[in-house]
Design a protein around this motif. Structure first.
Motif, PDB file in Angstrom:
ATOM      1  N   ASP A   1      -4.929  -2.238  -6.266  1.00 44.95           N
ATOM      2  CA  ASP A   1      -4.620  -2.383  -4.718  1.00 44.95           C
ATOM      3  C   ASP A   1      -3.492  -3.315  -4.537  1.00 44.95           C
ATOM      4  N   ASP A   2      -2.909  -3.173  -3.419  1.00 42.36           N
ATOM      5  CA  ASP A   2      -1.771  -3.965  -3.137  1.00 42.36           C
ATOM      6  C   ASP A   2      -2.280  -4.141  -1.708  1.00 42.36           C
ATOM      7  N   LEU A   3      -3.013  -5.431  -1.401  1.00 44.59           N
ATOM      8  CA  LEU A   3      -3.439  -5.877   0.048  1.00 44.59           C
ATOM      9  C   LEU A   3      -2.708  -6.889   0.774  1.00 44.59           C
ATOM     10  N   ARG A   4      -1.506  -7.148   0.382  1.00 43.53           N
ATOM     11  CA  ARG A   4      -0.626  -8.332   0.939  1.00 43.53           C
ATOM     12  C   ARG A   4      -0.445  -7.988   2.422  1.00 43.53           C
ATOM     13  N   GLY A   5      -0.359  -6.723   2.850  1.00 43.60           N
ATOM     14  CA  GLY A   5      -0.123  -6.529   4.170  1.00 43.60           C
ATOM     15  C   GLY A   5      -1.404  -5.967   5.010  1.00 43.60           C
ATOM     16  N   GLN A   6      -2.334  -6.259   4.661  1.00 42.64           N
ATOM     17  CA  GLN A   6      -3.651  -5.579   5.220  1.00 42.64           C
ATOM     18  C   GLN A   6      -4.028  -6.385   6.396  1.00 42.64           C
TER      19      GLN A   6
ATOM     20  N   PRO B   1      -0.955  -5.722  12.140  1.00 40.25           N
ATOM     21  CA  PRO B   1      -0.417  -4.712  11.160  1.00 40.25           C
ATOM     22  C   PRO B   1      -1.220  -3.332  10.960  1.00 40.25           C
ATOM     23  N   GLN B   2      -0.680  -2.189  10.648  1.00 43.61           N
ATOM     24  CA  GLN B   2      -1.079  -1.042  10.696  1.00 43.61           C
ATOM     25  C   GLN B   2      -1.933  -0.833   9.405  1.00 43.61           C
ATOM     26  N   THR B   3      -1.683  -1.409   8.352  1.00 44.68           N
ATOM     27  CA  THR B   3      -2.271  -1.130   7.031  1.00 44.68           C
ATOM     28  C   THR B   3      -3.947  -1.697   6.950  1.00 44.68           C
ATOM     29  N   ILE B   4      -4.511  -0.821   6.633  1.00 45.04           N
ATOM     30  CA  ILE B   4      -5.897  -0.812   6.346  1.00 45.04           C
ATOM     31  C   ILE B   4      -6.250  -0.872   4.790  1.00 45.04           C
ATOM     32  N   HIS B   5      -5.529  -0.157   3.929  1.00 45.38           N
ATOM     33  CA  HIS B   5      -5.931  -0.409   2.424  1.00 45.38           C
ATOM     34  C   HIS B   5      -4.484   0.256   1.991  1.00 45.38           C
ATOM     35  N   LEU B   6      -4.036  -0.337   0.847  1.00 46.10           N
ATOM     36  CA  LEU B   6      -2.815   0.131   0.020  1.00 46.10           C
ATOM     37  C   LEU B   6      -3.283   0.194  -1.505  1.00 46.10           C
ATOM     38  N   ARG B   7      -3.308   1.646  -2.104  1.00 45.95           N
ATOM     39  CA  ARG B   7      -3.583   1.680  -3.429  1.00 45.95           C
ATOM     40  C   ARG B   7      -2.453   2.261  -4.351  1.00 45.95           C
TER      41      ARG B   7
END
Length: 188
Positions: free
Chosen positions: A66-71, A55-61
């Motif tokens: 933080d929401d790192l479920r798709g990291q 997946p493309q997600t490195i970090h989501l804030r």
């Protein structure tokens, strides 16, 4: 500071790629992103992505956490942002223990879950420290050290090259064996 999300797409906030260089083995590197636009009114979030990964997600804030479920799993436990990022508008990402495979273009995005605005691109280059090896001419062999903490895929290639006096390939290793046909004759 807040604005109706329909107006978000009209913000001209994107800045072009900046470069960050770091040696592999460093404690961390900061990918800078300062936001000067207006936050969406509903569900504001900052997303760091690398479009060449899945997946493309490195970090989501999000606002409170933080929401790192798709990291991407390669970055698990290695990324962080300031807890007040959405208040301070400092969206910089800290990446711990950078590996060679972390080199690439990282994109910082502001989102309201429906629409995304690209804020900045940061080009990260992770380098290997140069080591000098001195040996006497005529010795049986010499060891050129190379260790990496990089995440390696099964089909990744390791290549030893020489740039002076002219470019040559000294050794190529892939899928568990030497690829002799790509090797310069003087190293066979």
């Amino acid at each position: 500071r807040h604005v109706d999300s329909k107006k978000m797409s009209f913000e001209k906030v994107h800045s072009f790629a900046m470069g960050e260089n770091v040696f592999e083995g460093a404690e961390s590197v900061v990918l800078p992103c300062q936001y000067s636009g207006i936050l969406p009114e509903r569900n504001p979030a900052v997303i760091w992505r690398r479009y060449d990964l899945k997946p493309q997600t490195i970090h989501l804030r999000r606002e409170d956490e933080d929401d790192l479920r798709g990291q991407h799993q390669r970055f698990s436990g290695r990324t962080s942002m300031k807890s007040d990022a959405l208040d301070s508008l400092d969206f910089s990402l800290t990446l711990r223990k950078p590996h060679l495979s972390d080199s690439g273009t990282y994109t910082c995005i502001i989102s309201d879950d429906r629409e995304e605005v690209r804020v900045t691109d940061v080009q990260l280059q992770v380098k290997v420290k140069q080591v000098e090896v001195t040996v006497q001419e005529g010795v049986e062999s010499a060891v050129l050290p190379c260790k990496t903490a990089a995440y390696m895929e099964e089909d990744d290639t390791v290549e030893w090259t020489r740039s002076e006096p002219e470019f040559m390939i000294a050794y190529v290793y892939q899928n568990g064996s030497n690829k002799a046909k790509e090797q310069d004759k003087s190293y066979c």
